[in-house]
Motif scaffolding. Sequence first.
Motif: not given
Length: 347
Positions: A1-18, A31-36, A58-59
């Motif tokens: 099974m795939s590992v479920r990963v969430a990226v917190l603060g994913a809208a910046g440059y580093t988040g985009g590369e992640v 499964v989730q990417a967040t952005s304010g 984004y959530t």
Amino acid sequence: MSVRVAVLGAAGYTGGEVLRLLLAHPAVEVVQATSGQFAGKRLDFPHPHLRGMGTLRYTPHDALESCDVLVSCLPQGELLQRWQKVSLLAERVVDLSADFRLDAAGHARWYGKHPRPDGVPAFVYGLPEWMGEALTNARHVAIPGCMAHAGLLALLPLLHSGLARPDVLVVDAKTGSSGGGSTPDRSSHHPERANALRCYKPVGHRHTGELEGVVEHVTGQKPTIHFSATAVPGVRGILATVHAFAARPVEEAEVVRAIATRYREKPFVRLLRPSASLSPFPEPGPLLGTNHCDLAVDVDAERGRIVVNAAIDNLVKGAAGTAVHALNLMLGRPETEGLGFRGLHPL
């Protein structure tokens, strides 16, 4: 099974590369990417290179849900503020800020305006070439600072092998504008920065504490490191020039051998040889988008000075790529998985 990963603060440059790396990773499901700022928008709204890579939106940060692994790309201090809540949502956490890179004393000295609350666990320093065993099955990992990362890959073999004196070491790092993040201030605004060539932190840079702490941890020697940072024209890339002084008379071949031996089994560090390339000294350009670090050695035997140049992409090897490399080790996956991009030439 795939590992479920969430990226917190994913809208910046580093988040985009992640996101770019994890969305193509064969063992991961994002499964989730967040952005304010971009809650409700598709991932490619701030990241045009992600067009066509799924329909995830984004959530808000506060809507973060449980996952197997949380990768935080929040700015300095923000994960610390959210730690009590988010730490309950993921078994493993990988942080790309400086919140957990130093021990409590070092953090208080260099990042005192972002105090670390009680009860925060120790994080493993995520430098895979030197902390690989500690990363295996680790639960909490702090990814190195980008300029410190390049400096350490150049410095550590010299000190670990006893070739260099620890009491006087110089790390001069040149960096592109993306290291300042996606939110501009006056100095990073494009009209101010586009053609800049300025030393913006000749002394007192916070990477000094990170460099000295990691060198002492790895080698058992207490070093004195002089670090400076220079802004150069360009968006991505770091070139760190390390000046060390020989502990005894040495020739270039011995230094080359020590570095080559150390990194022989390390897939993302390459030692350049003058006879093997039209460009014998490293430069960031061919490395953009890759998880590689290129090194080159020069020795002034008469004066006892060893110079090692290290080039990386600050957003990949200096951030997102190393986060994925560390995650692979944490999960017992092949360490190169999802990190096969070789770069482009010419640019």
